[in-house]
Design a protein around this motif. Sequence first.
Motif, mmCIF file in Angstrom:
data_model
loop_
_atom_site.group_PDB
_atom_site.id
_atom_site.type_symbol
_atom_site.label_atom_id
_atom_site.label_comp_id
_atom_site.label_asym_id
_atom_site.label_seq_id
_atom_site.Cartn_x
_atom_site.Cartn_y
_atom_site.Cartn_z
ATOM 1 N N ASP A 24 -69.016 42.657 24.679
ATOM 2 C CA ASP A 24 -68.642 41.371 23.476
ATOM 3 C C ASP A 24 -68.857 39.797 23.628
ATOM 4 N N LEU A 25 -69.361 39.248 24.681
ATOM 5 C CA LEU A 25 -69.911 38.236 24.365
ATOM 6 C C LEU A 25 -71.218 38.324 23.307
ATOM 7 N N GLY A 26 -71.634 39.335 23.427
ATOM 8 C CA GLY A 26 -72.841 39.244 22.085
ATOM 9 C C GLY A 26 -72.926 39.210 21.063
ATOM 10 N N GLN A 27 -71.407 40.162 20.535
ATOM 11 C CA GLN A 27 -70.848 40.236 19.730
ATOM 12 C C GLN A 27 -70.367 39.323 18.845
ATOM 13 N N SER A 28 -69.621 38.697 20.074
ATOM 14 C CA SER A 28 -69.179 37.429 19.511
ATOM 15 C C SER A 28 -69.792 36.078 19.019
ATOM 16 N N ALA A 29 -70.834 36.129 19.955
ATOM 17 C CA ALA A 29 -71.615 34.957 19.421
ATOM 18 C C ALA A 29 -72.623 35.108 18.068
ATOM 19 N N LYS A 30 -73.204 37.130 18.216
ATOM 20 C CA LYS A 30 -73.667 37.102 16.920
ATOM 21 C C LYS A 30 -72.456 37.112 15.776
ATOM 22 N N LEU A 31 -71.284 36.850 15.417
ATOM 23 C CA LEU A 31 -70.308 36.738 14.593
ATOM 24 C C LEU A 31 -70.826 35.141 14.635
ATOM 25 N N ASN A 32 -70.570 34.543 15.134
ATOM 26 C CA ASN A 32 -70.398 32.760 15.229
ATOM 27 C C ASN A 32 -71.413 32.026 14.399
ATOM 28 N N LEU A 33 -72.589 32.502 15.308
ATOM 29 C CA LEU A 33 -74.353 32.470 14.044
ATOM 30 C C LEU A 33 -74.116 33.256 12.453
ATOM 31 N N ASP A 34 -73.517 34.178 11.893
ATOM 32 C CA ASP A 34 -73.462 34.716 10.893
ATOM 33 C C ASP A 34 -72.540 33.855 10.231
ATOM 34 N N ASN A 35 -70.750 33.372 11.439
ATOM 35 C CA ASN A 35 -70.609 32.682 9.892
ATOM 36 C C ASN A 35 -70.882 31.161 9.879
ATOM 37 N N VAL A 36 -72.338 30.839 10.833
ATOM 38 C CA VAL A 36 -72.799 29.144 10.590
ATOM 39 C C VAL A 36 -73.694 29.296 9.490
ATOM 40 N N SER A 37 -74.082 30.390 9.411
ATOM 41 C CA SER A 37 -75.113 31.223 8.164
ATOM 42 C C SER A 37 -74.465 31.381 6.680
ATOM 43 N N GLU A 38 -73.416 31.995 6.819
ATOM 44 C CA GLU A 38 -72.462 31.666 6.298
ATOM 45 C C GLU A 38 -71.812 30.526 5.620
ATOM 46 N N GLU A 39 -71.292 29.498 6.782
ATOM 47 C CA GLU A 39 -70.128 28.455 5.674
ATOM 48 C C GLU A 39 -71.756 27.453 5.321
ATOM 49 N N GLU A 40 -73.247 27.883 5.937
ATOM 50 C CA GLU A 40 -74.427 27.045 4.881
ATOM 51 C C GLU A 40 -74.507 27.239 3.865
ATOM 52 N N ASN A 41 -74.419 28.805 3.502
ATOM 53 C CA ASN A 41 -73.978 29.083 1.801
ATOM 54 C C ASN A 41 -73.578 28.774 1.008
ATOM 55 N N ARG A 42 -72.224 28.450 1.484
ATOM 56 C CA ARG A 42 -71.168 27.631 1.425
ATOM 57 C C ARG A 42 -71.150 26.967 0.475
ATOM 58 N N LYS A 43 -71.426 26.120 1.184
ATOM 59 C CA LYS A 43 -72.210 24.647 1.405
ATOM 60 C C LYS A 43 -73.223 24.457 -0.365
ATOM 61 N N ARG A 44 -74.469 25.530 0.022
ATOM 62 C CA ARG A 44 -75.574 25.496 -1.062
ATOM 63 C C ARG A 44 -74.590 25.942 -2.185
ATOM 64 N N ILE A 45 -73.752 26.877 -2.102
ATOM 65 C CA ILE A 45 -73.266 27.046 -3.723
ATOM 66 C C ILE A 45 -72.489 26.539 -4.339
ATOM 67 N N TYR A 46 -71.768 25.341 -2.980
ATOM 68 C CA TYR A 46 -70.732 23.997 -3.606
ATOM 69 C C TYR A 46 -72.035 23.126 -4.615
ATOM 70 N N VAL A 47 -72.851 22.977 -3.771
ATOM 71 C CA VAL A 47 -73.194 21.559 -4.517
ATOM 72 C C VAL A 47 -74.331 22.659 -5.617
#
Length: 92
Positions: A24-47
């Motif tokens: 569960d901790l491993g999955q949580s870490a992966k999901l958190n990393l995925d969200n960080v990556s997606e938030e960066e994608n969102r910022k790039r799109i907004y720019v």
Amino acid sequence: MAEWKELGNKAKNLTLAGLGKARDLGQSAKLNLDNVSEEENRKRIYVEIGKRFVSEHATAPEGYETFYRQLEEVEGRIEANKARLNQLKDEG
């Protein structure tokens, strides 16, 4: 002997529970990393949206005046820094 068997079963159950938590901790870490990556994608799109909007609207539309003014101020500071950097290169 029954006590040893119960102790073995308890140890086995604890181990399985620990493995489940680790998974569960491993999955949580992966999901958190995925969200960080997606938030960066969102910022790039907004720019990109912002750049396109400003290039298509040379003068600030109503409600955007403050943003345009802030953008001009930032661009002015960037240009001043670049000029100072060039001056330092020439002096060096």
